[in-house]
Design a protein around this motif. Structure first.
Motif, PDB file in Angstrom:
ATOM      1  N   GLY A  11       0.818  -1.208   0.000  1.00  0.00           N
ATOM      2  CA  GLY A  11       0.000   0.000   0.000  1.00  0.00           C
ATOM      3  C   GLY A  11       0.854   1.261   0.000  1.00  0.00           C
ATOM      4  O   GLY A  11       1.781   1.380   0.814  1.00  0.00           O
ATOM      5  N   PRO A  12       0.588   2.223  -0.878  1.00  0.00           N
ATOM      6  CA  PRO A  12       1.384   3.450  -0.914  1.00  0.00           C
ATOM      7  C   PRO A  12       1.403   4.219   0.401  1.00  0.00           C
ATOM      8  O   PRO A  12       2.384   4.894   0.711  1.00  0.00           O
ATOM      9  CB  PRO A  12       0.702   4.272  -2.021  1.00  0.00           C
ATOM     10  CG  PRO A  12       0.107   3.252  -2.922  1.00  0.00           C
ATOM     11  CD  PRO A  12      -0.362   2.149  -2.005  1.00  0.00           C
ATOM     12  N   SER A  13       0.330   4.126   1.202  1.00  0.00           N
ATOM     13  CA  SER A  13       0.316   4.873   2.457  1.00  0.00           C
ATOM     14  C   SER A  13       1.317   4.326   3.463  1.00  0.00           C
ATOM     15  O   SER A  13       1.634   4.983   4.452  1.00  0.00           O
ATOM     16  CB  SER A  13      -1.086   4.863   3.083  1.00  0.00           C
ATOM     17  OG  SER A  13      -1.390   3.604   3.662  1.00  0.00           O
ATOM     18  N   ARG A  14       1.824   3.108   3.223  1.00  0.00           N
ATOM     19  CA  ARG A  14       2.870   2.551   4.078  1.00  0.00           C
ATOM     20  C   ARG A  14       4.246   3.082   3.700  1.00  0.00           C
ATOM     21  O   ARG A  14       5.224   2.841   4.412  1.00  0.00           O
ATOM     22  CB  ARG A  14       2.883   1.022   3.962  1.00  0.00           C
ATOM     23  CG  ARG A  14       1.682   0.313   4.578  1.00  0.00           C
ATOM     24  CD  ARG A  14       1.796  -1.177   4.351  1.00  0.00           C
ATOM     25  NE  ARG A  14       0.719  -1.936   4.993  1.00  0.00           N
ATOM     26  CZ  ARG A  14       0.826  -2.530   6.172  1.00  0.00           C
ATOM     27  NH1 ARG A  14       1.951  -2.431   6.866  1.00  0.00           N
ATOM     28  NH2 ARG A  14      -0.183  -3.220   6.678  1.00  0.00           N
ATOM     29  N   SER A  15       4.346   3.769   2.576  1.00  0.00           N
ATOM     30  CA  SER A  15       5.634   4.175   2.035  1.00  0.00           C
ATOM     31  C   SER A  15       6.000   5.586   2.458  1.00  0.00           C
ATOM     32  O   SER A  15       5.145   6.459   2.557  1.00  0.00           O
ATOM     33  CB  SER A  15       5.594   4.094   0.505  1.00  0.00           C
ATOM     34  OG  SER A  15       6.703   4.751  -0.050  1.00  0.00           O
ATOM     35  N   GLY A  16       7.285   5.817   2.658  1.00  0.00           N
ATOM     36  CA  GLY A  16       7.760   7.157   2.951  1.00  0.00           C
ATOM     37  C   GLY A  16       7.732   8.081   1.756  1.00  0.00           C
ATOM     38  O   GLY A  16       7.980   9.282   1.904  1.00  0.00           O
ATOM     39  N   GLY A  17       7.432   7.562   0.567  1.00  0.00           N
ATOM     40  CA  GLY A  17       7.432   8.395  -0.636  1.00  0.00           C
ATOM     41  C   GLY A  17       6.056   8.751  -1.150  1.00  0.00           C
ATOM     42  O   GLY A  17       5.908   9.122  -2.313  1.00  0.00           O
ATOM     43  N   ALA A  62      -4.289  -2.094   4.252  1.00  0.00           N
ATOM     44  CA  ALA A  62      -5.128  -2.905   5.139  1.00  0.00           C
ATOM     45  C   ALA A  62      -5.144  -4.362   4.661  1.00  0.00           C
ATOM     46  O   ALA A  62      -4.987  -4.633   3.468  1.00  0.00           O
ATOM     47  CB  ALA A  62      -6.547  -2.338   5.181  1.00  0.00           C
ATOM     48  N   PRO A  63      -5.343  -5.300   5.588  1.00  0.00           N
ATOM     49  CA  PRO A  63      -5.320  -6.721   5.217  1.00  0.00           C
ATOM     50  C   PRO A  63      -6.423  -7.077   4.219  1.00  0.00           C
ATOM     51  O   PRO A  63      -7.471  -6.430   4.152  1.00  0.00           O
ATOM     52  CB  PRO A  63      -5.550  -7.433   6.559  1.00  0.00           C
ATOM     53  CG  PRO A  63      -5.134  -6.459   7.598  1.00  0.00           C
ATOM     54  CD  PRO A  63      -5.480  -5.107   7.045  1.00  0.00           C
ATOM     55  N   GLY A  64      -6.165  -8.141   3.475  1.00  0.00           N
ATOM     56  CA  GLY A  64      -7.145  -8.638   2.520  1.00  0.00           C
ATOM     57  C   GLY A  64      -6.499  -8.934   1.190  1.00  0.00           C
ATOM     58  O   GLY A  64      -5.322  -8.658   0.965  1.00  0.00           O
ATOM     59  N   VAL A  65      -7.260  -9.523   0.293  1.00  0.00           N
ATOM     60  CA  VAL A  65      -6.792  -9.778  -1.064  1.00  0.00           C
ATOM     61  C   VAL A  65      -7.062  -8.544  -1.906  1.00  0.00           C
ATOM     62  O   VAL A  65      -8.181  -8.018  -1.908  1.00  0.00           O
ATOM     63  CB  VAL A  65      -7.500 -11.008  -1.668  1.00  0.00           C
ATOM     64  CG1 VAL A  65      -7.096 -11.196  -3.122  1.00  0.00           C
ATOM     65  CG2 VAL A  65      -7.172 -12.259  -0.861  1.00  0.00           C
TER      66      VAL A  65
END
Length: 390
Positions: free
Chosen positions: A107-113, A141-144
């Motif tokens: 997920g991009p929101s997990r990235s520092g960029g 968030a979890p899931g497929v």
């Protein structure tokens, strides 16, 4: 080698963000939390630092709806310009990102960029827009992750706009546009198709898409003989066999399934990620599909048709940018889709980008797309090239 590097650099969304820095427990919600409100309501937020233009930014976990109709949690980001909003509320632009992977850690929101990956972020904030950026379901968030599944992506985009309206001092208004690249262009078009039905309280004033994935059967069939195309097809098949329970072993050779699984486990967040995909991608040259004409077989044929964007309501104007040197999303396929919208009575602005490939389509069209969206927020009659294309 050059083809796969170009594809993978596109997937990393021009900016090659640093590895994920978000805490995983932020993304995990209980069943009670997920079911505790309507689609688009916030489960939790946390403040993000390093925002441009003095803006405030929030990582969000919000409620949405899965393909089975059950409530799910979706993650994303919202960036709010500084200062008080206007009395009528701030316009909202929902950014829909290109491919970053197909598993939650991507997920991009997990990235520092994240701020570098949203094309045109600074000028959008300077114009006073709130910018949302959903991860899509199953990323963050979890899931497929339902990769290139239009209805799923559209819901997450729309619910990100709803969620932004609950942020402190955001002053979000009812009017919004959606702006996306490639996979995100596909999401943007489906948002245009579904927004009025899914969110009648919002007012979608325009859809902007750079090099959108449109005719999926053509996209996968045309590209299957390239490293980049095989990579794209592998992620689609891996996702859809889990989302739709379609039989992967009838399409992918037994020797290639471990390679497909390996590619599905990798994100595209750094140069290291890109180069780690080269060897397994090349392995698909030797063995991959049992039958390259899988797009003509069921259930794949029906699934590809279901997830190919159709016509938008004529009340929703469309901006499409397409690089003329794009070897992944073929320029003529995109132009044919724009012509189909024209014949149905939509107002379409089509910008051909001379010499531009897939990677830079959003970056090189961002200024024009933002100017176009600004006119839609101001209520100006949308321009259209449709009369010229007849």
């Amino acid at each position: 080698m050059r083809a796969v590097l170009a594809l993978l650099m596109w997937m990393s969304a021009a900016g090659l963000p640093s590895p994920a820095d978000a805490q995983s427990d932020f993304y995990t919600a209980t069943s009670a939390e997920i079911a505790g409100g309507r689609p688009g309501t916030l489960i939790r937020t946390e403040i993000l630092n390093g925002t441009p233009e003095g803006a405030s930014a929030y990582r969000m976990l919000y409620r949405s709806v899965g393909l089975d109709g059950r409530p799910i949690a979706v993650s994303g980001v919202a960036i709010v310009p500084p200062g008080p909003g206007p009395a009528e509320g701030r316009p909202v632009v929902a950014w829909a990102h290109p491919t970053t992977g197909v598993q939650p850690q991507c997920g991009p929101s997990r990235s520092g960029g994240i701020f570098q990956s949203i094309q045109g972020l600074r000028p959008m904030l300077a114009r006073g827009y709130i910018v949302t950026a959903t991860d899509y379901p199953g990323l963050g968030a979890p899931g497929v992750h339902p990769y290139l599944v239009g209805a799923s992506a559209a819901r997450s985009v729309i619910d990100s706009v709803r969620a932004a309206g609950q942020l402190p001092n955001a002053s979000a208004g009812r009017r919004f546009t959606v702006w996306g690249h490639s996979q995100g262009g596909h999401a943007a078009l489906f948002t245009g198709i579904l927004a009025k039905r899914l969110a009648p309280e919002l007012d979608l004033v325009g859809v902007a898409a750079a090099a959108p994935a449109t005719e999926l059967a053509t996209l996968l069939s045309d590209d299957i003989d390239t490293d980049g195309g095989r990579n794209l097809t592998a992620m689609t098949l891996w996702s859809w066999t889990r989302v739709y329970k379609a039989p992967l072993n009838k399409i992918v050779s037994s020797g290639a399934i471990p390679v497909v699984d390996q590619l599905a486990a990798d994100c595209l967040e750094s140069l290291t990620d890109i180069f780690s995909r080269l060897r397994p991608t090349k392995a698909l040259e030797r063995r991959f599909l049992v039958d390259n004409a899988f797009a003509e077989q069921q259930p794949w044929r029906a699934l590809l048709s279901r997830n190919t964007p159709g016509l938008l309501p004529r009340s929703v104007p469309v901006y499409i940018a397409q690089g003329t040197s794009d070897t992944l999303v073929r320029p003529q396929v995109t132009r044919d889709y724009a012509d189909k919208l024209c014949r149905a009575g939509s107002a379409v602005q089509f910008d051909a980008l001379p010499g531009v490939g897939h990677l830079l389509a959003a970056r090189d069209s961002a200024d024009a797309a933002i100017a176009w969206m600004d006119q839609r927020f101001k209520g100006v009659t949308p321009p259209s090239v449709c009369a010229l294309s007849q």
